[in-house]
Each structure stands twice: as C-alpha cells, then as structure tokens.
Motif scaffolding. Structure first.
Motif, mmCIF file in Angstrom:
data_model
loop_
_atom_site.group_PDB
_atom_site.id
_atom_site.type_symbol
_atom_site.label_atom_id
_atom_site.label_comp_id
_atom_site.label_asym_id
_atom_site.label_seq_id
_atom_site.Cartn_x
_atom_site.Cartn_y
_atom_site.Cartn_z
ATOM 1 N N LEU A 237 0.831 -1.210 0.000
ATOM 2 C CA LEU A 237 0.000 0.000 0.000
ATOM 3 C C LEU A 237 0.864 1.257 0.000
ATOM 4 C CD1 LEU A 237 -2.783 -1.059 2.534
ATOM 5 C CD2 LEU A 237 -3.065 -0.650 0.093
ATOM 6 N N GLN A 238 1.978 1.203 0.738
ATOM 7 C CA GLN A 238 2.877 2.350 0.779
ATOM 8 C C GLN A 238 3.495 2.597 -0.600
ATOM 9 O OE1 GLN A 238 5.906 2.072 3.782
ATOM 10 N NE2 GLN A 238 7.029 3.848 3.035
ATOM 11 N N GLU A 239 3.953 1.525 -1.254
ATOM 12 C CA GLU A 239 4.522 1.678 -2.586
ATOM 13 C C GLU A 239 3.471 2.191 -3.573
ATOM 14 O OE1 GLU A 239 6.001 -2.150 -3.483
ATOM 15 O OE2 GLU A 239 7.751 -2.022 -2.150
ATOM 16 N N MET A 240 2.254 1.675 -3.449
ATOM 17 C CA MET A 240 1.170 2.152 -4.314
ATOM 18 C C MET A 240 0.923 3.645 -4.102
ATOM 19 S SD MET A 240 -2.848 1.088 -4.204
ATOM 20 C CE MET A 240 -3.068 2.096 -2.740
ATOM 21 N N GLU A 241 0.927 4.073 -2.874
ATOM 22 C CA GLU A 241 0.679 5.480 -2.559
ATOM 23 C C GLU A 241 1.822 6.360 -3.058
ATOM 24 O OE1 GLU A 241 -1.650 8.593 -0.832
ATOM 25 O OE2 GLU A 241 -2.013 6.572 -1.601
ATOM 26 N N GLU A 242 3.049 5.869 -2.933
ATOM 27 C CA GLU A 242 4.190 6.640 -3.430
ATOM 28 C C GLU A 242 4.156 6.761 -4.954
ATOM 29 O OE1 GLU A 242 7.534 4.607 -1.868
ATOM 30 O OE2 GLU A 242 7.346 5.432 0.156
ATOM 31 N N ARG A 243 3.764 5.671 -5.628
ATOM 32 C CA ARG A 243 3.638 5.750 -7.087
ATOM 33 C C ARG A 243 2.540 6.736 -7.490
ATOM 34 N NH1 ARG A 243 4.050 0.098 -6.773
ATOM 35 N NH2 ARG A 243 1.806 -0.113 -7.165
ATOM 36 N N ARG A 244 1.467 6.754 -6.727
ATOM 37 C CA ARG A 244 0.391 7.709 -7.016
ATOM 38 C C ARG A 244 0.895 9.146 -6.887
ATOM 39 N NH1 ARG A 244 -2.654 11.087 -4.356
ATOM 40 N NH2 ARG A 244 -1.744 10.455 -2.366
ATOM 41 N N ILE A 245 1.607 9.421 -5.809
ATOM 42 C CA ILE A 245 2.113 10.783 -5.593
ATOM 43 C C ILE A 245 3.110 11.151 -6.696
ATOM 44 C CG2 ILE A 245 3.423 12.235 -4.008
ATOM 45 C CD1 ILE A 245 2.261 10.522 -1.725
ATOM 46 N N GLU A 246 3.973 10.178 -7.067
ATOM 47 C CA GLU A 246 4.950 10.441 -8.130
ATOM 48 C C GLU A 246 4.240 10.696 -9.456
ATOM 49 O OE1 GLU A 246 8.847 8.310 -10.207
ATOM 50 O OE2 GLU A 246 7.587 7.217 -8.782
ATOM 51 N N ARG A 247 3.177 9.934 -9.717
ATOM 52 C CA ARG A 247 2.439 10.104 -10.972
ATOM 53 C C ARG A 247 1.772 11.479 -11.035
ATOM 54 N NH1 ARG A 247 1.202 5.974 -14.383
ATOM 55 N NH2 ARG A 247 0.516 6.782 -16.397
ATOM 56 N N VAL A 248 1.239 11.932 -9.927
ATOM 57 C CA VAL A 248 0.638 13.265 -9.898
ATOM 58 C C VAL A 248 1.700 14.329 -10.155
ATOM 59 C CG1 VAL A 248 -0.528 14.949 -8.434
ATOM 60 C CG2 VAL A 248 -1.281 12.576 -8.422
ATOM 61 N N GLY A 249 2.878 14.143 -9.567
ATOM 62 C CA GLY A 249 3.965 15.096 -9.798
ATOM 63 C C GLY A 249 4.390 15.135 -11.256
ATOM 64 N N MET A 250 4.492 13.961 -11.895
ATOM 65 C CA MET A 250 4.843 13.918 -13.320
ATOM 66 C C MET A 250 3.775 14.610 -14.168
ATOM 67 S SD MET A 250 6.221 9.988 -13.568
ATOM 68 C CE MET A 250 6.210 10.052 -15.351
ATOM 69 N N SER A 251 2.509 14.428 -13.795
ATOM 70 C CA SER A 251 1.426 15.077 -14.545
ATOM 71 C C SER A 251 1.513 16.594 -14.413
ATOM 72 C CB SER A 251 0.069 14.581 -14.046
ATOM 73 O OG SER A 251 -0.059 13.189 -14.250
ATOM 74 N N MET A 252 1.855 17.058 -13.219
ATOM 75 C CA MET A 252 1.997 18.507 -13.030
ATOM 76 C C MET A 252 3.166 19.050 -13.850
ATOM 77 S SD MET A 252 1.203 18.967 -8.973
ATOM 78 C CE MET A 252 -0.426 18.612 -8.302
ATOM 79 N N LYS A 253 4.239 18.271 -13.943
ATOM 80 C CA LYS A 253 5.377 18.702 -14.761
ATOM 81 C C LYS A 253 4.981 18.724 -16.248
ATOM 82 C CE LYS A 253 10.219 17.575 -15.724
ATOM 83 N NZ LYS A 253 10.047 17.448 -17.175
ATOM 84 N N THR A 254 4.260 17.683 -16.677
ATOM 85 C CA THR A 254 3.783 17.648 -18.073
ATOM 86 C C THR A 254 2.868 18.826 -18.361
ATOM 87 O OG1 THR A 254 3.907 15.236 -18.035
ATOM 88 C CG2 THR A 254 2.591 16.238 -19.780
ATOM 89 N N TYR A 255 2.054 19.187 -17.368
ATOM 90 C CA TYR A 255 1.146 20.326 -17.516
ATOM 91 C C TYR A 255 1.923 21.592 -17.870
ATOM 92 C CZ TYR A 255 -2.414 23.750 -16.164
ATOM 93 O OH TYR A 255 -3.297 24.804 -16.149
ATOM 94 N N ALA A 256 3.066 21.787 -17.201
ATOM 95 C CA ALA A 256 3.886 22.968 -17.495
ATOM 96 C C ALA A 256 4.611 22.811 -18.834
ATOM 97 C CB ALA A 256 4.888 23.207 -16.368
ATOM 98 N N ASP A 257 5.082 21.575 -19.127
ATOM 99 C CA ASP A 257 5.824 21.356 -20.373
ATOM 100 C C ASP A 257 4.952 21.567 -21.608
ATOM 101 O OD1 ASP A 257 8.095 20.797 -18.949
ATOM 102 O OD2 ASP A 257 7.810 18.617 -18.975
ATOM 103 N N VAL A 258 3.663 21.213 -21.497
ATOM 104 C CA VAL A 258 2.759 21.396 -22.635
ATOM 105 C C VAL A 258 2.698 22.868 -23.032
ATOM 106 C CG1 VAL A 258 0.325 21.330 -23.305
ATOM 107 C CG2 VAL A 258 1.370 19.340 -22.250
#
Length: 593
Positions: A237-258
């Motif tokens: 569950l901890q690894e799943m939660e960390e992947r979720r947080i990392e995925r949100v961070g990548m999406s925010m970075k993509t948001y700026a890159d677009v």
C-alpha cells in the motif's frame, strides 16, 4: 516485554488470558481503517486534478475557437472595399496580423490536445489501475483478518471447554473426597466416585493439552500475521501510494511542459505580428493614394478680364474648382462657345453610384485620363494572358491530333477538329478585343498611329480614315461630349477622327524552328511501360520516341494537359511519350517555377 498471549501452566490463569486476548482484537482493524480512508482520499485527489485539467482543456478549446472566429470576422470580404485596400502596407500588415493570430489560436488547440492525450487520458487509465490495485491489497488484508478471527474463535472455544472440564474435575474430586469420608457410604459407591473423579481429571488434562496446542498455533499465526502478512500488505500500500504521488507530480510537470513546448511557435507568431507592424510604410501608402486617384488633368488657365459695357450683360462664370455644381450647369449653353466640361479634382461626380455598381462604360471613359490609362493597360494584359492560354491549348491539341493520325488506335483525329475550331474563334475574338482596347489606350495617350506607323502592339494595326461614320472611339468621345453630369469631355472638331480597323490577325506559327536551341532538362523520368514511337507529330519537328520498360530519360517539357511529355535520350534524340507511361521526377526549381 510480556506478549499479549501466554502459555498458561495453571488452570486458574485461564480467565485472565481470555480477557487479555479480547482486549487486543481492535488493534487488528484500526490501521486498515485509517489506511483505507487515506488511500481513498488519494484517489479522490487524482480525480480532482484530472477534472481540473479537463476544465483547462475546455477553456483552451473555447479560447482558440473565439480567436479563430475573431480572425475570420475581420478578414477582408471578397470583392469588397476592404479587399481593394490591401494594396496599402498598413492593411497588409493587419491581414498578416490576422493570419498570425489564427496560427496563435492553433497553438492553443495544440495545448488542449496535448493536455487531453498526455494527462487526462493517462490519468484516467492510471486511476482504473490504481483502484484495482487498492482493492486487491485490502482484500488480502481482510482475508488475513478473517483468518486471524477464525483462529481466535477456535482458541476461545478450546479455552472455554478447558475451563468447563476443569470445573467438572474439581466438583468430581470434591464429591469423591466427600464419599470417601462418609462411613455410611458403601465401598462400591466410593470406588465409583473415585473413578468418576479420575475420568474428569483426564478430560481436564486433555482439554488443557488441546487448549495449549490451539494457543501455540494461534500465537504462531498471530506472529506471522503482524510480522509478515500485515507488514507486506502495508508495504504494498505504501509503494502504491508513493507511485500515485509520483504520478501526480509527473502530470503537473507535463502540464507545465505542454505550455512551454508551444512557446517557440507562439513567439514566432508574435514576431510575425511585430514584423508586419514594422513593414508599414506611410510614404508608400501615400504614394499609392496618389497613384490611385491621379487624374492626369492640367490645371485650368487664367480667366480673361471682361469689361463692362452699357447695355451689355457680363457673362456668369462658374469656378471649375468649386465643390458643387452651379444651378445653371444643366442648362443649355449659348452656341458659339466650346464646351469644356472637364472633371476637376473637387467637382462631385454624379456617376459615383453607377461606378460602384460596376455599370461604367466599357472603355472606362468615366475615369480621369491617368486612371483610364491604367485600367485599359490592365485589361489589355489580361486579354493577352487569355490569348496565351488559348494558344497553349491549341498547341496541345495539335500534338494530340498528330499522335492520333500516326496511331489511330489511340483516338480519332477528327474528334479534335471541333475543339481546334472553337479555340481559333476564341483567339480571334480575344485579338479583336485587344485591338479595341489598344485603340482606346492610344486615344488616351494622345498618339494615334497612322497607316505608315509600325504597330505598337502585336495584336492589330490602327488606321485613320476621314469618315463621318460612328466608330468605337468616336461614339465614346460623343458620349463624353454630351454628358451633363460633370464628367470630363473632349473637344470635338471637324478634323479627322481616329478609327480602329481590324486587320486580319497574323497567323500563328505552330511549328518549332529547325534551329531551335536545345531545351534545358527540368527533371528525369522512368518508363514504367514500353512504348513504340512513330513519325513526327503534326506541327512539330519531333514525333513520339520509343522507350523500353525501366529506361531512364531526361524531361525537357512538362505535360501541358494533352497527355504527352517531351523527353530526351541524348543530345540528338528527343520526342514525346505518353505521360501515363512514365514516372516523372521534376527538379526542385522546376516545381517552384
């Protein structure tokens, strides 16, 4: 530190163990409840961020649509005054700005498309996977909890049975001791009580052994549950939660890159707008205005002094530079004076409405001399272009007819004759129109050619004759003479008037000169089918040329719409091949031209 469960040696500790075990049951569920709430809030956060990006995408699409509509709204309408104004640098700059603005709107559409494909679609897919993974982990946790609860119930059941057997053994022991001390009881009854007590003690011992085994098993399973199974589930569950947080961070970075990715193109659009603004030349626009409205009139001469005499009225003169016509302008002028109703720059033109509606005379006599000359010259240029197009079509059909004559299986040569006759009539009509407009142009320029003069243009000759009959130029001059609406008129006299006579149009030589220079190559071609050449085409010194499949040739003349391409094998061998039989590769400069 003493563990939650003990292996008891004495019977009187059974009740205490039961109480301590019940007190630890809530500890097995509280952390799962907290983690379930936390991971659910994480999923809701991803959904909320996805919704945010969707709304941003909708805003970008709506903004791009409004920008495109704005650019389209202010584009010059076809055949309107705005389209005519595009000759000015300021109007062209504004048109360039509108085009760049349209491209700018396209970049916002790119932003919306990239946000949708790179963030919204990816997060939607990831949310489905995340929910499935979370559900799987919590199902494993619930199974582990259910297994522990089942083991605990078995332990509780064995413990209660052990407690009951111990109590029964105590009562049987007390009853045996009572019977043994009573002298009135027979020996047989005492023996029976003793055997009953021994049996109860044996049952209590068996229950104790069973309870001890269940307790040992439960402790092992509990240890595995809290030190192996549950930590493993919590780690997942901890690894799943960390992947979720990392995925949100990548999406925010993509948001700026677009947004960042389109900045260079947006910058080019803005640079284009700046360049368009810098291209505005006030002096050039002013010169365009002068050229557009230059009349070609000469300034009026000085007025003569008229002395006053008794019984003689002085003539009323009207200023030719007044902004409005005089009251008596439409009245009949006294005979004996020449009418010079010239159109000066400040006199209102009553034909303005008819000009806007396109109902002006064919010879543009409603325009001032300079503007009339420009219109006539432009008309002549357009007619010459039309003549050239007809001549090209005639050449192509002549080639086709020659091929049909040499290869009857490809077509009937007589089928081309009606079209050739029609083109010849069109050329004759166009040449007549050119001669007519050149006559008017010569009239405006004030230099009508005589019979001995060489022709100014190749389309016709001008002939002056002393004739009172109405000619094209004469009629236009008379129309201008009699117009009372303020348009200029030319002075009529009894002198010889110019008449345009149409000479026979010169025959067009369709044949190529024998000493024609070698044409440059404009590309190459590859034969995809074999073709058998024949004799020269009619009207040309080259005929068709034989080619074999796969042969490479040089292209020296493109297909002009007749289905034939002119090729060269070497310096001495040239000819035509069907365009459909070859694959043409034109050079870059030939394509551009």
């Amino acid at each position: 530190m003493v563990g939650p469960w003990l292996v008891f040696q004495r019977w009187d500790n059974g009740v205490l163990a039961c109480r301590r075990l019940n007190a630890m049951l809530p500890l097995r569920r509280d952390q799962f409840d907290n983690l379930e709430k936390h991971t659910q809030s994480g999923i809701e956060f991803v959904e909320r961020y996805t919704k945010f990006v969707k709304e941003r995408t909708e805003i970008e699409i709506s903004y791009a649509k409004q920008i495109r509509n704005l650019s389209k709204k202010y584009q010059p309408k076809k055949n309107s005054r705005e389209e005519e104004e595009n000759k000015y640098t300021s109007c062209r700059a504004f048109l360039s700005t509108l085009n760049e603005l349209n491209d700018y709107a396209g970049q916002h559409e790119v932003i919306a498309e990239n946000l949708s494909s790179q963030i919204i679609a990816e997060l939607s897919r990831y949310l489905t996977e995340l929910k499935a993974e979370r559900k799987s982990h919590f199902q494993d946790g619930r199974k582990a909890q259910q297994h522990m609860e089942s083991s605990w119930k078995q332990l509780e059941s064995s413990k209660r049975r052990f407690e009951r057997d111990c109590k029964e053994a105590d009562r049987a022991q007390q009853y045996f001791e009572k019977m043994d001390n009573d002298i009135n009881v027979t020996k047989a009854d005492v023996e029976k009580a003793r055997q009953q007590a021994q049996m109860r003690h044996q049952m209590a011992a068996d229950s104790k052994t069973e309870y001890s085994n269940f307790l040992t098993k439960f402790n092992q399973e509990q240890n595995e549950h809290y030190y192996t199974v549950i930590p493993s589930i919590f780690q997942k569950l901890q690894e799943m939660e960390e992947r979720r947080i990392e995925r949100v961070g990548m999406s925010m970075k993509t948001y700026a890159d677009v947004d960042r990715d389109v900045l260079p193109i947006v910058g080019k659009c803005l640079d284009g707008m700046t360049k368009a603004a810098e291209s505005i030349e006030p002096k050039t626009d002013s010169k365009q205005v002068v050229d557009s409205y230059k009349s070609g009139f000469e300034p009026p001469g000085d007025l003569e002094f008229e002395d006053y005499g008794p019984g003689q009225a002085m003539k009323r003169t009207v200023s030719e530079t007044s902004l409005s016509n005089s009251r008596g302008e439409g009245k009949e002028r006294p005979s004996g004076g020449k009418s010079k109703g010239k159109l000066w720059p400040f006199i209102k033109n009553k034909n303005k409405l008819s000009l806007k509606l396109g109902s002006g005379p064919e010879d543009f006599s409603h325009l001032p001399p300079e503007q009339r000359r420009k219109k006539l010259q432009a008309k002549i240029d357009d007619l010459n272009k039309d003549i050239q197009k007809e001549m090209d079509q005639k050449d192509a059909l002549t080639k086709m007819k020659g091929v049909y004559e040499k290869n009857p299986q490809m077509g009937d040569p007589a089928s081309v004759d009606p079209r050739l006759a029609e083109i010849a009539q069109n050329i004759e009509k166009l040449q007549f129109e050119v001669q007519k407009f050149e006559g008017w142009l010569a009239e405006v320029e004030g230099r009508l050619p005589s019979k001995s003069d060489p022709p100014r243009r190749q389309s016709g000759l001008y002939e002056t004759q002393n004739s009172n009959s109405s000619t094209v130029g004469n009629n236009c001059a008379q129309d201008r003479e009699s117009s009372p609406d303020g348009s200029y008129t030319e002075e009529q006299s009894s002198e010889t008037q110019a008449k345009v006579t149409i000479s026979n149009p010169p025959e067009v030589d369709d044949e190529f000169d024998d000493d024609e220079e070698t044409l440059p190559t404009i590309g190459t071609c590859k034969a995809i089918y074999p073709f058998e050449g024949n004799a020269p085409l009619a009207g040309h010194n080259e005929g068709t040329i034989s080619v074999t499949e796969g042969e490479l040739l040089y292209v020296i003349e493109e297909d002009k719409g007749d289905g034939w391409t002119r090729v060269r094998r070497n310096e001495d061998e040239e000819g035509y091949v069907p365009t459909s039989y070859v694959e043409v590769f034109l050079e870059t400069n030939a394509k551009d031209s």
